[in-house]
Motif scaffolding. Structure first.
Motif, PDB file in Angstrom:
ATOM      1  N   MET A 123       0.814  -1.215   0.000  1.00  0.00           N
ATOM      2  CA  MET A 123       0.000   0.000   0.000  1.00  0.00           C
ATOM      3  C   MET A 123       0.850   1.268   0.000  1.00  0.00           C
ATOM      4  O   MET A 123       0.352   2.364  -0.261  1.00  0.00           O
ATOM      5  CB  MET A 123      -0.942   0.020   1.215  1.00  0.00           C
ATOM      6  N   ASP A 124       2.131   1.125   0.295  1.00  0.00           N
ATOM      7  CA  ASP A 124       3.014   2.301   0.313  1.00  0.00           C
ATOM      8  C   ASP A 124       3.453   2.705  -1.097  1.00  0.00           C
ATOM      9  O   ASP A 124       4.150   3.701  -1.269  1.00  0.00           O
ATOM     10  CB  ASP A 124       4.241   2.034   1.187  1.00  0.00           C
ATOM     11  N   VAL A 125       3.060   1.919  -2.097  1.00  0.00           N
ATOM     12  CA  VAL A 125       3.397   2.287  -3.479  1.00  0.00           C
ATOM     13  C   VAL A 125       2.222   3.061  -4.074  1.00  0.00           C
ATOM     14  O   VAL A 125       1.107   2.547  -4.144  1.00  0.00           O
ATOM     15  CB  VAL A 125       3.687   1.035  -4.346  1.00  0.00           C
ATOM     16  N   GLU A 126       2.485   4.281  -4.493  1.00  0.00           N
ATOM     17  CA  GLU A 126       1.440   5.075  -5.121  1.00  0.00           C
ATOM     18  C   GLU A 126       1.352   4.707  -6.603  1.00  0.00           C
ATOM     19  O   GLU A 126       2.375   4.425  -7.228  1.00  0.00           O
ATOM     20  CB  GLU A 126       1.785   6.558  -4.965  1.00  0.00           C
ATOM     21  N   VAL A 127       0.139   4.678  -7.159  1.00  0.00           N
ATOM     22  CA  VAL A 127      -0.033   4.324  -8.570  1.00  0.00           C
ATOM     23  C   VAL A 127      -0.678   5.487  -9.312  1.00  0.00           C
ATOM     24  O   VAL A 127      -1.668   6.051  -8.854  1.00  0.00           O
ATOM     25  CB  VAL A 127      -0.916   3.063  -8.732  1.00  0.00           C
ATOM     26  N   LYS A 128      -0.087   5.845 -10.433  1.00  0.00           N
ATOM     27  CA  LYS A 128      -0.667   6.916 -11.251  1.00  0.00           C
ATOM     28  C   LYS A 128      -0.688   6.518 -12.721  1.00  0.00           C
ATOM     29  O   LYS A 128       0.156   5.779 -13.189  1.00  0.00           O
ATOM     30  CB  LYS A 128       0.178   8.203 -11.116  1.00  0.00           C
ATOM     31  N   TYR A 129      -1.681   7.065 -13.415  1.00  0.00           N
ATOM     32  CA  TYR A 129      -1.655   6.988 -14.879  1.00  0.00           C
ATOM     33  C   TYR A 129      -0.508   7.857 -15.374  1.00  0.00           C
ATOM     34  O   TYR A 129      -0.051   8.762 -14.664  1.00  0.00           O
ATOM     35  CB  TYR A 129      -2.929   7.600 -15.472  1.00  0.00           C
ATOM     36  N   LEU A 130      -0.085   7.632 -16.609  1.00  0.00           N
ATOM     37  CA  LEU A 130       0.956   8.486 -17.176  1.00  0.00           C
ATOM     38  C   LEU A 130       0.442   9.923 -17.320  1.00  0.00           C
ATOM     39  O   LEU A 130       1.127  10.882 -16.992  1.00  0.00           O
ATOM     40  CB  LEU A 130       1.416   7.924 -18.529  1.00  0.00           C
ATOM     41  N   TRP A 131      -0.792  10.057 -17.817  1.00  0.00           N
ATOM     42  CA  TRP A 131      -1.306  11.427 -18.009  1.00  0.00           C
ATOM     43  C   TRP A 131      -1.583  12.103 -16.666  1.00  0.00           C
ATOM     44  O   TRP A 131      -1.515  13.320 -16.569  1.00  0.00           O
ATOM     45  CB  TRP A 131      -2.504  11.463 -18.936  1.00  0.00           C
ATOM     46  N   GLU A 132      -1.869  11.288 -15.650  1.00  0.00           N
ATOM     47  CA  GLU A 132      -2.061  11.829 -14.308  1.00  0.00           C
ATOM     48  C   GLU A 132      -0.738  12.404 -13.796  1.00  0.00           C
ATOM     49  O   GLU A 132      -0.693  13.494 -13.216  1.00  0.00           O
ATOM     50  CB  GLU A 132      -2.547  10.718 -13.380  1.00  0.00           C
ATOM     51  N   LEU A 133       0.334  11.664 -14.058  1.00  0.00           N
ATOM     52  CA  LEU A 133       1.664  12.137 -13.663  1.00  0.00           C
ATOM     53  C   LEU A 133       1.973  13.467 -14.343  1.00  0.00           C
ATOM     54  O   LEU A 133       2.443  14.417 -13.710  1.00  0.00           O
ATOM     55  CB  LEU A 133       2.721  11.090 -14.050  1.00  0.00           C
ATOM     56  N   VAL A 134       1.681  13.513 -15.649  1.00  0.00           N
ATOM     57  CA  VAL A 134       1.946  14.744 -16.402  1.00  0.00           C
ATOM     58  C   VAL A 134       1.063  15.880 -15.884  1.00  0.00           C
ATOM     59  O   VAL A 134       1.551  16.982 -15.608  1.00  0.00           O
ATOM     60  CB  VAL A 134       1.721  14.522 -17.925  1.00  0.00           C
ATOM     61  N   ALA A 135      -0.222  15.592 -15.706  1.00  0.00           N
ATOM     62  CA  ALA A 135      -1.154  16.632 -15.240  1.00  0.00           C
ATOM     63  C   ALA A 135      -0.748  17.153 -13.871  1.00  0.00           C
ATOM     64  O   ALA A 135      -0.815  18.356 -13.603  1.00  0.00           O
ATOM     65  CB  ALA A 135      -2.582  16.085 -15.199  1.00  0.00           C
ATOM     66  N   ASP A 136      -0.278  16.253 -13.011  1.00  0.00           N
ATOM     67  CA  ASP A 136       0.125  16.657 -11.664  1.00  0.00           C
ATOM     68  C   ASP A 136       1.464  17.395 -11.656  1.00  0.00           C
ATOM     69  O   ASP A 136       1.823  18.011 -10.660  1.00  0.00           O
ATOM     70  CB  ASP A 136       0.209  15.432 -10.743  1.00  0.00           C
TER      71      ASP A 136
END
Lengths: 151, 227
Positions: A123-136
């Motif tokens: 649970m300590d690993v955060e998961v993001k979409y690629l576009w989410e990473l870019v948007a953030d």
């Protein structure tokens, strides 16, 4: 693309954790077989425009392991088998020590974020979409003109 | 168990042109995370097909527990079309025996234009509503709907309007930051084609055809399926 043309600006200081990238079968192996080009390097490049600390899973690219929920398995009733399948992916992720995982595909992201993290104690690993990473990572500036791109 | 008469085996019906080339090396099964589930694996699936026992494969759970990820096919030294074979085994299942919600999703999509049956008015209301929410951060933002001549036409994964509408903000933010010309269609916007998973070529073709129709009618330059 937007990043190369400078149409969007990204801030690397937002994501400082060690980050790894999951190759979805559709972007990689299947694109390679169907269209003659597997998208292995492009998403890695984009990821590294947002994250300084990057680590590969092994094996990766064309030999990467499936998340375990492809081919409709996320929507299929064989839950136990889907989680069993994902054990290999979970180990790959854990072995990197990364605290942020980029999963561009909807399906891979849901399997890893909503199922494997819980089932395999990560649970300590955060998961993001690629576009989410870019948007953030976007540096929002006052409006100018511009033209185009795609992932 | 009766001996299998190889001279009498039935003609193959599953889609594989190259299964005959199998050397039984097991490279496929050796690298597959679901090898052994229900006592089957990819190599055994090829044997079933070659020995005229296709129906056993079609009736088994194996083609569905397999995720069609293609790692086996990538590694196969003989280049056997394993995915086409396994997918066609899915397609040979009677439609009412397709596991879970997959076929229901396909039917729903054919009927309503998306897998979860969101009515058009609800979809339009939702886009307006979440668009207004994003506009609090990006003044003036609204979702460009059916915009003729936009450069990019985007499809949408129905799970987003259905359950995670704010996940659409990610790509909306990027497109806005880049000042891009883009649009989404008000009908047949579904980007998830479950006919691919159920081995249903006809449904798949129909659903793709509707997207292409949108793309042509809206005179967009590129079609983007952010799936």
């Amino acid at each position: 693309m937007y990043i190369e043309e400078g149409r969007i600006k990204l801030d690397k200081s937002i994501h400082q954790h060690l980050t790894t990238y999951h190759d979805p079968c559709n972007y990689g192996r299947k694109s390679e077989r169907t269209f003659g080009h597997g998208y292995y390097e492009e998403p890695r490049w984009v990821t590294q425009q947002c994250c300084e600390n990057f680590v590969e899973m092994y094996p990766n690219r064309a030999n990467n392991f499936c998340c375990g929920a492809g081919g409709g398995a996320w929507a299929a009733p064989y839950v136990e088998e889907r989680i069993f399948y994902g054990r290999v992916k979970a180990k790959q992720i854990k072995d990197t020590g990364a605290k942020l995982l980029i999963a561009p595909c909807h399906n891979c992201r849901d399997q890893i974020m909503k199922s494997l993290r819980k089932e395999y104690d990560m649970m300590d690993v955060e998961v993001k979409y690629l576009w989410e990473l870019v948007a953030d990572s976007l540096v929002v500036e006052p409006k100018e003109g511009g033209s185009d791109e795609e992932e | 168990m009766d001996p299998l008469l190889l001279s009498k085996r039935e003609k193959r019906t599953l889609a594989t042109q190259y299964a005959d080339l199998c050397l039984t090396c097991g490279t496929c099964a050796g690298g597959c995370p679901v090898t052994g589930v229900d006592g089957l694996d990819v190599r055994k699936a090829v044997r079933l097909v070659l020995l005229g026992m296709e129906q056993e494969l079609i009736d088994s759970r194996f083609p569905w527990v397999c995720t069609l990820c293609g790692r086996c096919e990538h590694a196969c030294p003989m280049g056997i079309d394993l995915l086409a074979m396994l997918r066609s085994a899915r397609g040979k299942r009677a439609r009412d025996k397709v596991p879970g919600v997959l076929h229901k999703g396909v039917q729903m999509c054919l009927k309503t234009g998306n897998n979860v049956g969101i009515p058009k008015e609800d979809f339009l209301f939702l886009l307006e509503d979440v668009g207004a929410e994003l506009a609090e951060e990006l003044p003036g933002f609204e979702v460009p709907l059916d915009k003729k001549g936009a450069k990019y036409l985007f499809t949408i994964n129905s799970k987003e309007p259905f359950a995670e509408p704010e996940d659409m903000f990610y790509w909306w933010r990027i497109l806005t930051a880049a000042n891009e010309s883009w649009t989404v269609a008000s009908e047949n916007w579904e980007g998830v084609n479950w006919g691919l998973f159920t081995g249903d070529d006809e449904a798949m073709k129909e659903i793709v055809g509707r997207i292409v129709k949108n793309y042509k009618e809206l005179e967009c330059e590129y079609l983007v399926l952010p799936e």
